[in-house]
Design a protein around this motif. Structure first.
Motif, PDB file in Angstrom:
ATOM      1  N   GLU A 185       0.930  -1.338   0.096  1.00  0.00           N
ATOM      2  CA  GLU A 185      -0.266   0.525  -0.016  1.00  0.00           C
ATOM      3  C   GLU A 185       0.620   0.944  -0.027  1.00  0.00           C
ATOM      4  OE1 GLU A 185      -3.243   2.150   3.197  1.00  0.00           O
ATOM      5  OE2 GLU A 185      -3.142   0.070   2.960  1.00  0.00           O
ATOM      6  N   ARG A 186       1.950   1.124   1.339  1.00  0.00           N
ATOM      7  CA  ARG A 186       2.460   1.986   0.760  1.00  0.00           C
ATOM      8  C   ARG A 186       3.627   2.968  -0.007  1.00  0.00           C
ATOM      9  NH1 ARG A 186       7.472   1.875   2.245  1.00  0.00           N
ATOM     10  NH2 ARG A 186       8.428   3.700   3.307  1.00  0.00           N
ATOM     11  N   THR A 237       2.101   1.644  -3.563  1.00  0.00           N
ATOM     12  CA  THR A 237       1.459   1.729  -4.817  1.00  0.00           C
ATOM     13  C   THR A 237       0.836   3.851  -4.224  1.00  0.00           C
ATOM     14  OG1 THR A 237       0.407   0.140  -4.299  1.00  0.00           O
ATOM     15  CG2 THR A 237      -0.669   1.638  -5.404  1.00  0.00           C
ATOM     16  N   ARG A 238       1.337   4.315  -2.786  1.00  0.00           N
ATOM     17  CA  ARG A 238       1.398   6.270  -2.679  1.00  0.00           C
ATOM     18  C   ARG A 238       2.269   6.345  -3.485  1.00  0.00           C
ATOM     19  NH1 ARG A 238      -0.016   6.222   3.179  1.00  0.00           N
ATOM     20  NH2 ARG A 238      -1.785   4.495   2.690  1.00  0.00           N
TER      21      ARG A 238
END
Ligand code: RET
Length: 242
Positions: free
Chosen positions: A41-42, A44-45
């Motif tokens: 997730e990180r 992707t951000r």
């Protein structure tokens, strides 16, 4: 005068700006495509931010290349100097986003990050005032105000974020040193280049100045994205758990 704006569209500066647009567009697309399939997730951000930054600059470069945002500033004694404020619209958004990338990378404290972003926006706004002032001495005063604020931004990156990176472990800390150095060196070149350019001491011509900013913008915007994609501290998502 009827001859103004003379070099706005179709001159060598347009070609340089179009090159910048091409490089930034390619960078944005490349980063976006390479980040497809990232699961962390990180990461992707970070990739989304990294693609967004050159994409914003692309819009600004297309605007400048097509003659949008050009003003002639009558700088005392020197006659009108053509300049493009679209550059500052780009920086107003992309420099905070670059700081955000560094902040997400090391899981920075929100309040500190907010302070840095505010200082950064003030730096760009006062830089624009320096650029648009018609009295030479005011131009340098505003340049100095902007540069003082820039020192605050550097303090944030080199002291505050560095401490946070260290707290996350050696891998993130050593990855962060690369990002920090890139930021310190390349960002410092901007106020120096402004001073040397037609807005300051006029040591270089407008076309050379524009070409220099293209190189800096591509290096800071596409460069940081490509570095992020290669960095193990980002890709495997271990940075926050180590
Ligand atoms: C100006 C002139 C006034 C003094 C200072 C400046 C600083 C600009 C900076 C720009 C950074 C831009 C980046 C863009 C894109 O990626 C406005 C030139 C201090 C630091 C990193």
């Amino acid at each position: 005068p009827a001859t103004w704006p003379s070099t706005v569209v179709g001159g060598p500066e347009t070609a340089v700006l179009a090159c910048g647009a091409g490089l930034l567009g390619t960078g944005a697309l490349w980063i976006a495509l390479r980040s497809v399939g990232a699961t962390d997730e990180r990461a992707t951000r970070l990739y989304a931010l990294a693609a967004l930054i050159p994409a914003i600059a692309l819009a600004s470069y297309v605007a400048m290349a097509t003659g949008v945002g050009v003003v002639a500033v009558p700088i005392g004694g020197r006659g009108p100097v053509e300049l493009r404020w679209a550059r500052y619209a780009d920086w107003l958004f992309t420099t905070p986003l670059l700081l955000l990338v560094l902040g997400v990378l090391v899981d920075a404290d929100r309040d500190a990050l907010f302070g840095a972003v505010a200082a950064d926006a003030f730096m760009i706004a006062t830089g624009l005032v320096a650029t648009l002032s018609t009295v030479p001495v005011y131009r340098y005063v505003w340049w100095a105000v902007s540069t003082l604020t820039f020192l605050l931004v550097l303090y944030f990156v080199f002291v505050v974020l560095t401490a946070e990176a260290r707290a996350l472990g050696t891998e993130t800390a050593s990855a962060f040193v690369v990002f920090r150095t890139l930021t310190g060196v390349l960002w410092t070149a901007y106020p120096v280049w402004w001073l040397l350019g037609p807005r300051g001491l006029a040591a270089v011509t407008p076309v050379v100045e524009t070409a220099g900013f293209v190189l800096l913008d591509v290096a800071t915007k596409a460069g940081i994205g490509l570095l992020l994609l290669r960095s193990r501290a980002v890709g495997d998502g271990t940075a926050t758990t180590k």
